[in-house]
Design a protein around this motif. Sequence first.
Motif, PDB file in Angstrom:
ATOM      1  N   GLY A  35       0.937  -1.386   0.210  1.00  0.00           N
ATOM      2  CA  GLY A  35      -0.045  -0.321  -0.198  1.00  0.00           C
ATOM      3  C   GLY A  35       0.893   1.604   0.134  1.00  0.00           C
ATOM      4  N   GLY A  36       2.469   1.087   0.237  1.00  0.00           N
ATOM      5  CA  GLY A  36       3.074   2.268  -0.091  1.00  0.00           C
ATOM      6  C   GLY A  36       3.911   2.023   1.366  1.00  0.00           C
ATOM      7  N   HIS A  37       5.066   2.313   0.469  1.00  0.00           N
ATOM      8  CA  HIS A  37       7.032   2.488   1.380  1.00  0.00           C
ATOM      9  C   HIS A  37       7.847   3.006   1.452  1.00  0.00           C
ATOM     10  N   ILE A  38       8.943   3.087   2.406  1.00  0.00           N
ATOM     11  CA  ILE A  38      10.103   3.720   1.675  1.00  0.00           C
ATOM     12  C   ILE A  38       9.909   2.919   0.930  1.00  0.00           C
ATOM     13  N   GLY A  40      13.051   1.497  -0.997  1.00  0.00           N
ATOM     14  CA  GLY A  40      15.028   0.658  -1.239  1.00  0.00           C
ATOM     15  C   GLY A  40      14.556  -0.219   0.760  1.00  0.00           C
ATOM     16  N   ALA A  41      13.040   0.144   1.240  1.00  0.00           N
ATOM     17  CA  ALA A  41      12.990  -0.738   2.124  1.00  0.00           C
ATOM     18  C   ALA A  41      12.412  -2.446   2.137  1.00  0.00           C
ATOM     19  N   LYS A  42      12.968  -2.816   2.975  1.00  0.00           N
ATOM     20  CA  LYS A  42      12.167  -4.865   2.910  1.00  0.00           C
ATOM     21  C   LYS A  42      11.592  -4.897   3.999  1.00  0.00           C
ATOM     22  N   ASN A  43      10.683  -5.497   3.859  1.00  0.00           N
ATOM     23  CA  ASN A  43       9.306  -6.340   4.307  1.00  0.00           C
ATOM     24  C   ASN A  43       9.512  -6.976   4.762  1.00  0.00           C
ATOM     25  N   VAL A  44       9.490  -7.442   6.330  1.00  0.00           N
ATOM     26  CA  VAL A  44      10.209  -8.400   6.953  1.00  0.00           C
ATOM     27  C   VAL A  44       8.942  -8.501   8.039  1.00  0.00           C
ATOM     28  N   PRO A  45       7.551  -9.090   8.120  1.00  0.00           N
ATOM     29  CA  PRO A  45       6.791  -8.812   8.323  1.00  0.00           C
ATOM     30  C   PRO A  45       6.675  -9.325   9.945  1.00  0.00           C
ATOM     31  N   LEU A  46       7.024  -8.377  11.188  1.00  0.00           N
ATOM     32  CA  LEU A  46       7.096  -8.571  12.563  1.00  0.00           C
ATOM     33  C   LEU A  46       6.619  -9.980  13.203  1.00  0.00           C
ATOM     34  N   ALA A  47       6.238 -10.980  12.612  1.00  0.00           N
ATOM     35  CA  ALA A  47       6.012 -12.208  12.950  1.00  0.00           C
ATOM     36  C   ALA A  47       7.282 -12.961  12.328  1.00  0.00           C
ATOM     37  N   LYS A  48       7.938 -12.770  11.521  1.00  0.00           N
ATOM     38  CA  LYS A  48       8.770 -13.230  10.571  1.00  0.00           C
ATOM     39  C   LYS A  48      10.499 -13.010  10.931  1.00  0.00           C
ATOM     40  N   ILE A  49      10.082 -12.015  12.137  1.00  0.00           N
ATOM     41  CA  ILE A  49      11.535 -11.183  12.949  1.00  0.00           C
ATOM     42  C   ILE A  49      12.617 -11.469  13.253  1.00  0.00           C
ATOM     43  N   SER A  50      11.998 -12.745  14.242  1.00  0.00           N
ATOM     44  CA  SER A  50      13.091 -13.321  15.128  1.00  0.00           C
ATOM     45  C   SER A  50      13.807 -14.248  13.653  1.00  0.00           C
ATOM     46  N   THR A  51      14.030 -14.144  13.095  1.00  0.00           N
ATOM     47  CA  THR A  51      14.844 -15.181  12.134  1.00  0.00           C
ATOM     48  C   THR A  51      15.463 -14.238  11.210  1.00  0.00           C
ATOM     49  N   PHE A  52      14.933 -13.009  11.153  1.00  0.00           N
ATOM     50  CA  PHE A  52      15.823 -12.146  10.229  1.00  0.00           C
ATOM     51  C   PHE A  52      17.205 -12.011  10.533  1.00  0.00           C
ATOM     52  N   ASN A  53      18.239 -11.683   9.791  1.00  0.00           N
ATOM     53  CA  ASN A  53      19.485 -11.717  10.688  1.00  0.00           C
ATOM     54  C   ASN A  53      20.087 -10.401   9.927  1.00  0.00           C
ATOM     55  N   PRO A  54      20.147  -8.879  10.110  1.00  0.00           N
ATOM     56  CA  PRO A  54      20.839  -7.987   8.977  1.00  0.00           C
ATOM     57  C   PRO A  54      21.536  -7.873   9.640  1.00  0.00           C
ATOM     58  N   ASN A  57      23.898  -1.716  11.177  1.00  0.00           N
ATOM     59  CA  ASN A  57      22.801  -0.750  11.589  1.00  0.00           C
ATOM     60  C   ASN A  57      21.559  -1.011  10.402  1.00  0.00           C
ATOM     61  N   VAL A  58      20.162  -0.909  11.580  1.00  0.00           N
ATOM     62  CA  VAL A  58      19.051  -1.283  11.068  1.00  0.00           C
ATOM     63  C   VAL A  58      17.806  -0.353  11.293  1.00  0.00           C
ATOM     64  N   TYR A  59      17.205  -0.013  10.395  1.00  0.00           N
ATOM     65  CA  TYR A  59      16.218   1.257  10.638  1.00  0.00           C
ATOM     66  C   TYR A  59      15.005   0.779  10.811  1.00  0.00           C
ATOM     67  N   VAL A  60      14.458  -0.104  11.862  1.00  0.00           N
ATOM     68  CA  VAL A  60      13.177  -0.390  11.289  1.00  0.00           C
ATOM     69  C   VAL A  60      11.245   1.313  11.843  1.00  0.00           C
ATOM     70  N   ILE A  61      10.670   0.244  11.146  1.00  0.00           N
ATOM     71  CA  ILE A  61       9.578   0.785  10.765  1.00  0.00           C
ATOM     72  C   ILE A  61       8.009  -0.254  11.067  1.00  0.00           C
ATOM     73  N   CYS A  62       7.250   0.675  11.365  1.00  0.00           N
ATOM     74  CA  CYS A  62       5.645  -0.091  11.151  1.00  0.00           C
ATOM     75  C   CYS A  62       4.647   1.604  10.085  1.00  0.00           C
ATOM     76  N   GLN A  63       3.450   0.888  10.341  1.00  0.00           N
ATOM     77  CA  GLN A  63       2.285   1.828  10.919  1.00  0.00           C
ATOM     78  C   GLN A  63       2.831   3.036  11.030  1.00  0.00           C
ATOM     79  N   ARG A  97       7.020   4.548  -2.420  1.00  0.00           N
ATOM     80  CA  ARG A  97       6.978   3.477  -3.741  1.00  0.00           C
ATOM     81  C   ARG A  97       5.278   1.939  -3.127  1.00  0.00           C
ATOM     82  N   GLY A  98       5.442   1.934  -4.264  1.00  0.00           N
ATOM     83  CA  GLY A  98       4.068   0.704  -4.021  1.00  0.00           C
ATOM     84  C   GLY A  98       2.415   2.404  -4.220  1.00  0.00           C
ATOM     85  N   GLY A  99       1.067   1.073  -3.414  1.00  0.00           N
ATOM     86  CA  GLY A  99       0.038   2.165  -3.125  1.00  0.00           C
ATOM     87  C   GLY A  99      -0.808   1.294  -4.027  1.00  0.00           C
ATOM     88  N   LYS A 100      -0.609   0.691  -4.548  1.00  0.00           N
ATOM     89  CA  LYS A 100      -1.736  -0.038  -6.016  1.00  0.00           C
ATOM     90  C   LYS A 100      -1.901  -0.665  -5.056  1.00  0.00           C
TER      91      LYS A 100
END
Length: 101
Positions: A35-38, A40-54, A57-63, A97-100
């Motif tokens: 629906g619209g994101h920054i 270059g941002a990567k989508n890693v839903p909160l439910a999957k964050i425990s398996t993500f290894n960035p 330095n990481v900036y984390v954003i949500c709604q 980006r996005g929004g359609k």
Amino acid sequence: MLFKRIPTVSTKELERRLPEKPTIIDVREPVEFRGGHIPGAKNVPLAKISTFNPKGNVYVICQSGMRSKRAAKQLMKKGHDVVNVRGGMMAWAGAKRGGKL
């Protein structure tokens, strides 16, 4: 570590850092991300964050900033350098980006 504060930045500050190509993790659900994101941002839903290894330095954003704060806490516990973006996409006034849907 138990009471370590999560570093935060405003959306304006993150927007100023975009030319540096920071790693931005958007923890919203895929439909929200589409629906619209920054750019270059990567989508890693909160439910999957425990398996993500960035890397680095990481900036984390949500709604609104609540899910990103939870995600930031989880990543910090794993030893990652994390910065929460205050206000989330509701406060973001920069390019999207996005929004359609």
